[in-house]
Design a protein around this motif. Structure first.
Motif, short mmCIF file in Angstrom:
data_model
loop_
_atom_site.label_atom_id
_atom_site.label_comp_id
_atom_site.label_asym_id
_atom_site.label_seq_id
_atom_site.Cartn_x
_atom_site.Cartn_y
_atom_site.Cartn_z
N PRO A 33 0.83 -1.21 0.00
CA PRO A 33 0.00 0.00 0.00
C PRO A 33 0.86 1.26 0.00
O PRO A 33 2.00 1.26 0.47
CB PRO A 33 -0.80 -0.13 1.31
CG PRO A 33 -0.70 -1.54 1.72
CD PRO A 33 0.58 -2.08 1.18
N ALA A 34 0.29 2.33 -0.52
CA ALA A 34 1.05 3.58 -0.65
C ALA A 34 1.57 4.08 0.70
O ALA A 34 2.69 4.60 0.79
CB ALA A 34 0.17 4.65 -1.30
N TRP A 35 0.78 3.90 1.77
CA TRP A 35 1.22 4.41 3.06
C TRP A 35 2.45 3.66 3.57
O TRP A 35 3.32 4.25 4.22
CB TRP A 35 0.09 4.37 4.09
CG TRP A 35 -0.36 2.99 4.52
CD1 TRP A 35 -1.35 2.25 3.95
CD2 TRP A 35 0.16 2.22 5.60
NE1 TRP A 35 -1.49 1.05 4.60
CE2 TRP A 35 -0.57 1.01 5.64
CE3 TRP A 35 1.16 2.42 6.55
CZ2 TRP A 35 -0.33 0.00 6.57
CZ3 TRP A 35 1.41 1.42 7.49
CH2 TRP A 35 0.66 0.23 7.49
N GLU A 62 0.16 9.88 -5.91
CA GLU A 62 -0.58 8.61 -6.05
C GLU A 62 -1.71 8.52 -5.03
O GLU A 62 -2.83 8.08 -5.36
CB GLU A 62 0.39 7.44 -5.84
CG GLU A 62 -0.30 6.08 -5.86
CD GLU A 62 0.66 4.93 -5.58
OE1 GLU A 62 0.18 3.87 -5.12
OE2 GLU A 62 1.88 5.09 -5.80
N MET A 63 -1.45 8.97 -3.81
CA MET A 63 -2.48 8.89 -2.77
C MET A 63 -3.64 9.84 -3.08
O MET A 63 -4.79 9.55 -2.75
CB MET A 63 -1.85 9.20 -1.40
CG MET A 63 -0.84 8.12 -0.96
SD MET A 63 0.16 8.58 0.48
CE MET A 63 -0.98 8.24 1.80
N VAL A 64 -3.33 10.96 -3.73
CA VAL A 64 -4.40 11.90 -4.12
C VAL A 64 -5.17 11.34 -5.32
O VAL A 64 -6.40 11.38 -5.37
CB VAL A 64 -3.80 13.28 -4.45
CG1 VAL A 64 -4.87 14.19 -5.07
CG2 VAL A 64 -3.23 13.92 -3.19
N ARG A 65 -4.44 10.78 -6.32
CA ARG A 65 -5.06 10.25 -7.54
C ARG A 65 -5.75 8.90 -7.30
O ARG A 65 -6.56 8.45 -8.10
CB ARG A 65 -4.01 10.06 -8.64
CG ARG A 65 -3.36 11.32 -9.13
CD ARG A 65 -2.27 11.01 -10.14
NE ARG A 65 -2.82 10.59 -11.44
CZ ARG A 65 -2.57 9.44 -12.05
NH1 ARG A 65 -1.78 8.54 -11.45
NH2 ARG A 65 -3.10 9.15 -13.22
N ARG A 66 -5.33 8.23 -6.22
CA ARG A 66 -5.81 6.89 -5.89
C ARG A 66 -5.33 5.84 -6.89
O ARG A 66 -5.92 4.77 -7.01
CB ARG A 66 -7.34 6.85 -5.76
CG ARG A 66 -7.88 7.74 -4.64
CD ARG A 66 -9.38 7.63 -4.51
NE ARG A 66 -9.88 8.49 -3.48
CZ ARG A 66 -9.94 8.18 -2.18
NH1 ARG A 66 -9.50 7.01 -1.78
NH2 ARG A 66 -10.42 9.05 -1.29
N LYS A 67 -4.29 6.16 -7.60
CA LYS A 67 -3.64 5.19 -8.47
C LYS A 67 -2.23 5.69 -8.77
O LYS A 67 -1.99 6.90 -8.80
CB LYS A 67 -4.42 4.98 -9.77
CG LYS A 67 -4.54 6.20 -10.66
CD LYS A 67 -5.29 5.84 -11.93
CE LYS A 67 -5.43 7.05 -12.85
NZ LYS A 67 -6.13 6.73 -14.12
#
Length: 446
Positions: free
Chosen positions: A99-101, A406-411
């Motif tokens: 996951p991004a986090w 990426e976390m803002v775009r969700r991809k």
């Protein structure tokens, strides 16, 4: 030998900072089950390694180029620009599968360790060595200041009592010279002269000249009493039997109290042998000194001689050393952040303000003093954290920026875009390295 000592201190400091920075990435990656293929202190450019050993899935090694280090994390587009690993489907042990986090934590692991390390070094240094200061009240009491030609040009006078800087009273004499005071415009000093308060403003051109000189140029220093320091072998002072630590009271019939008065008095007797009254171990005596044709006795000042009993060492308990270390470290970091901004805005000359490997080695000095070593290493740890957070592809800050996008775009961004950004980042980094090496060479030659 001095060059070897400077180089040794620089290499040891970089080894500590780089290994712990990369360990921050490594431990964060392993905590999330991400495989780390390589852990190298210093770069193994062109595949040249000083040491290498594979333990488990990780190759541990030492490269030959001491300009940094790296960890190679599976499934990540990094400075190795390895695209082949990205052609297959993501596996559980790869960076890109997490996951991004989690990936964000891995990327900030290095700078987090550098920040914590900087605080730790400053804190433990204060706990072990304490913090020395020279009360400004003693400087005022024992003669005030001695002014350089640059200081005279803006209105300082020898004997002035400098009581504060930028409206703040100076308790510690060395507070008058803190870089944080010089880093931005608006510098002024509060002075008492003949009982009158005087405000002396420092023009930006003068302020920048002092700042960019890296300690080679100053406006003033404490006024040194007329104590003999090191003596030249062929000078009249040494030949006559004068010793380091002797206090000069008069040259012939001219009384002197401060070292800056010796030159003027001696000039009146150039080429002559005259009686010089001195005090040695509390006892007055007279010796005959031959003054050369330039009006010199052949001696250097004995810095801090009149303040031997005035230096104060503040001691810190183990617990209280940590907030003090945090404050000292973050102030050093703030100076560098502001300086970076001033250079970016064109208000500071980067050629004169930036130090490369040679410049940093010179800061350590030609003698190995552990207190100075640790304080410089602590400062470099904060600087390394800041520089790595700059949003430049190939640096940690670039990866953090992409992850936030990426976390803002969700991809995630397309891998091809990431790859070309990484290439651009490497070009920028190589250009910066070349520029810094040029600065080192320029400053060494000129």
């Amino acid at each position: 030998m001095g060059t070897l000592i400077m180089a040794g201190q620089l290499i040891l400091a970089l080894a500590i900072l780089v290994s712990l920075h990369e360990w921050g990435h490594y431990i964060a990656a392993r905590s999330f089950g991400i495989r780390v293929e390589k852990f190298f202190i210093f770069f193994d450019a062109w595949g040249v390694k000083l040491f290498s050993k594979k333990i488990g899935d990780t190759e541990w090694g030492i490269g030959w180029l001491p300009l940094g280090g790296y960890v190679k994390i599976s499934g990540m587009i990094d400075e190795s620009l390895d695209k082949d690993q990205m052609s297959s489907e993501p596996e559980d042990h790869e960076f890109r599968s997490k996951p991004a986090w989690q990936r964000l934590i891995v990327m900030i692991g290095g700078v987090t360790v550098n920040f914590v390390l900087g605080v730790l070094i400053f804190a433990l240094s204060l706990w072990h060595y304490g913090e020395k200061s020279l009360p400004n009240s003693k400087v005022l009491e024992k003669g005030g200041i001695e002014v350089s030609e640059l200081g005279k040009s803006i209105g300082f006078q020898t004997g002035d009592q400098v009581v504060g800087v930028k409206g703040l009273k100076a308790v510690n004499y060395y507070d008058l010279f803190k870089p944080i005071n010089y880093i931005k415009s608006g510098l002024f000093y509060d002075v008492v002269r003949n009982g009158q308060e005087v405000k002396i403003e420092v023009a930006d051109s003068i302020r920048k000249q002092v700042l960019e000189s890296k300690g080679k140029v100053d406006l003033f220093s404490y006024r040194r009493a007329a104590f003999a320091g090191d003596l030249t072998d062929s000078g009249g002072a040494k030949v006559s039997g004068m010793l380091k630590g002797d206090r000069i009271l008069s040259i012939d019939s001219l009384e002197v109290a401060f070292f800056d008065e010796i030159g003027g008095a001696a000039f009146n007797f150039k080429g002559q042998t005259v009686p010089v009254s001195i005090e040695r171990d509390g006892k007055p005596m007279v010796i005959n000194v031959a003054i050369d044709t330039a009006g010199k006795l052949g001696m250097y000042p004995n810095n801090l001689a009149q303040f031997q009993n005035d230096i104060v060492t503040k001691e810190f308990g183990f617990i209280e050393s940590f907030p003090a270390g945090y404050n000292k470290g973050t102030e050093a970091l703030m100076v560098n952040v502001i300086a970076f901004g001033e250079m970016f805005k064109g208000k500071l000359n980067p050629v004169k303000s930036v130090s490369g490997p040679v410049g940093i080695a010179k800061i350590f000095g030609a003698t190995w003093r552990w207190q100075r070593f640790w304080e410089i290493t602590g400062m470099l740890s904060f600087i390394l954290a800041f520089m790595n957070l700059l949003p430049i592809p190939a640096l940690d800050g670039g990866h953090v920026l992409f992850l936030l996008i990426e976390m803002v775009r969700r991809k995630p961004l397309p891998e091809k875009v990431m790859y070309y950004f990484q290439v651009a980042g490497m070009i920028i980094l190589f250009a910066l390295m070349a520029f810094i090496i040029f600065i080192d060479a320029f400053n060494a030659l000129f």
